[in-house]
Design a protein around this motif. Structure first.
Motif, short mmCIF file in Angstrom:
data_model
loop_
_atom_site.label_atom_id
_atom_site.label_comp_id
_atom_site.label_asym_id
_atom_site.label_seq_id
_atom_site.Cartn_x
_atom_site.Cartn_y
_atom_site.Cartn_z
N CYS A 53 0.86 -1.18 0.00
CA CYS A 53 0.00 0.00 0.00
C CYS A 53 0.91 1.23 0.00
O CYS A 53 1.90 1.27 0.71
N SER A 54 0.57 2.25 -0.81
CA SER A 54 1.49 3.39 -0.89
C SER A 54 1.31 4.37 0.26
O SER A 54 2.19 5.18 0.51
N SER A 55 0.19 4.32 0.97
CA SER A 55 0.12 5.15 2.17
C SER A 55 -0.51 4.41 3.34
O SER A 55 -1.65 4.69 3.73
N CYS A 62 -4.39 1.29 3.57
CA CYS A 62 -5.35 2.40 3.63
C CYS A 62 -6.65 2.04 2.94
O CYS A 62 -7.71 2.54 3.30
N GLY A 63 -6.58 1.18 1.92
CA GLY A 63 -7.81 0.77 1.23
C GLY A 63 -8.26 1.72 0.14
O GLY A 63 -9.19 1.39 -0.61
N ILE A 64 -7.62 2.89 0.02
CA ILE A 64 -8.12 3.86 -0.97
C ILE A 64 -7.05 4.36 -1.94
O ILE A 64 -7.37 5.06 -2.89
N CYS A 65 -5.78 4.00 -1.72
CA CYS A 65 -4.76 4.48 -2.65
C CYS A 65 -4.86 3.69 -3.97
O CYS A 65 -5.56 2.68 -4.05
N CYS A 68 -3.92 0.03 -3.45
CA CYS A 68 -4.97 -0.74 -2.77
C CYS A 68 -6.10 -1.03 -3.75
O CYS A 68 -6.61 -2.16 -3.81
#
Ligand SMILES: [Zn+2]
Length: 342
Positions: A53-55, A62-65, A68
């Motif tokens: 995950c990048s953040s 994070c589930g939203i990058c 993800c």
């Protein structure tokens, strides 16, 4: 895309892995061991995703990058034991399959390419099922791990792994889930009545996968059959024992049946020790009233029966694949004689 927050239990193990994501300090290879069906594979995938995950937030994905949302497929490789269905055609089969040398070669060639960012993660399910040649080939990868790669071996039988493989991995032990946690999950998620959820929780004995299977009618029926088999064995003779071995050896769910025999044996032991409330199958277990003299020999017979059933399970399932009929005949002849279930 599930995150660590969605996983039942395993707080300690998840804490260790999240710290590794945060600090970036981790082993290049892990063994996740512990009973089957409790979520080791889910934790491994979530760890792999968090690493890519990048953040990440506090070590969780994070589930939203964009990474993800893309689903990490490029960076996460899963290896399952396989069976050969026809010449050179293999299908995943965790129960009866083996990890083969061509699969290890595929992993090795995939690991040769470096990733743009994140980590390449290889997850090997049922890592105790390496064929000898495959295990040796895999050892080379563990000895010289490619940079930016993490290998996670998952097993419920760490003792069946080559010691040379074991010694090169960080070990993370997972414990069975609590029966109450499983029961409450089942009643919330599957809408089971409280009674059914509690019974399924006990039957699964900390394995969510087993509890879910119990919710199928099939498993309830098997349990009844197992109890009947043991009862007939106690009343019967040599012929009953041999007939039972023959009929059981034709079943493709032999391992389930042996697990039920063990469970029923354990229940009788609980009853004998005055702890009938701990029995999983209290509704179908008949607790005999022993006098003081009988108690001792019944206790020894049950302990012996338990060990024999476990030995038979070990010998007849992978990686042993022993002769089922012979192993079952020996088991039932001895159980008929030792009167553990009389
Ligand atoms: Zn993300």
């Amino acid at each position: 895309m599930g995150s660590f927050k969605d996983i039942i239990g395993h707080e300690r193990e998840i804490g260790i892995l999240k710290s590794a994501v945060v600090s970036g300090r981790m082993s290049h290879a892990y063994i996740f061991y512990g009973p089957g069906g409790i979520g080791k594979k889910l934790v491994a995938h979530t760890f792999a995703n968090a690493l890519n995950c990048s953040s990440p937030e506090d070590g969780d994905l994070c589930g939203i990058c964009t990474d993800c949302l893309a689903g990490f497929r490029a960076n996460v490789l899963e290896v399952n034991p396989t069976v050969e269905v026809k010449k050179d055609v293999f299908e995943d089969d965790e129960e009866n399959g083996l990890v083969r040398v061509h699969q290890v070669r595929e992993v090795q060639s995939a690991l040769r390419y470096r990733v743009e960012r994140g980590k390449k993660v290889v997850i090997v399910n049922s890592a105790d099922k390496f064929m000898p040649q495959a295990g040796n080939a895999f050892l080379k990868t563990l000895e010289e791990p490619p940079p930016d790669s993490i290998i996670i071996l998952i097993t419920s039988r760490p003792s069946a792994l080559l010691p040379t493989i074991l010694s090169r991995c960080a070990k993370l032990g997972f414990r069975a889930l609590s029966n109450t946690a499983v029961a409450s999950w089942l009643s919330q998620t599957k809408g089971l009545s409280e009674n059914d959820a509690v019974l399924a929780g006990k039957l699964g004995d900390g394995s969510l996968a087993m509890s879910l299977r119990y919710c199928d009618e099939g498993l309830a029926e098997k349990r009844r059959t197992a109890a009947e088999n043991l009862k007939n064995l106690a009343l019967g003779n040599t012929l009953t024992a041999l007939a039972l071995a023959e009929s059981l050896c034709k079943r493709d769910d032999l391992e389930d049946m042996l697990e039920f025999f063990k469970m029923l044996c354990r229940d009788r032991l609980a009853g004998l020790l005055g702890m009938g409330a701990l029995a999983v199958n209290s509704n179908i277990t008949e607790f005999s009233n022993y006098d003081a003299g009988q108690k001792d020999s019944a206790y020894r017979a049950l302990l012996e029966a338990y060990a024999l059933i476990e030995k038979t399970r070990f010998e007849t399932t992978p990686p042993r694949f022993g002769n089922k009929l012979l192993a079952l005949e020996r088991l039932f002849l001895r159980l008929a004689r030792n009167k553990a279930f009389a």
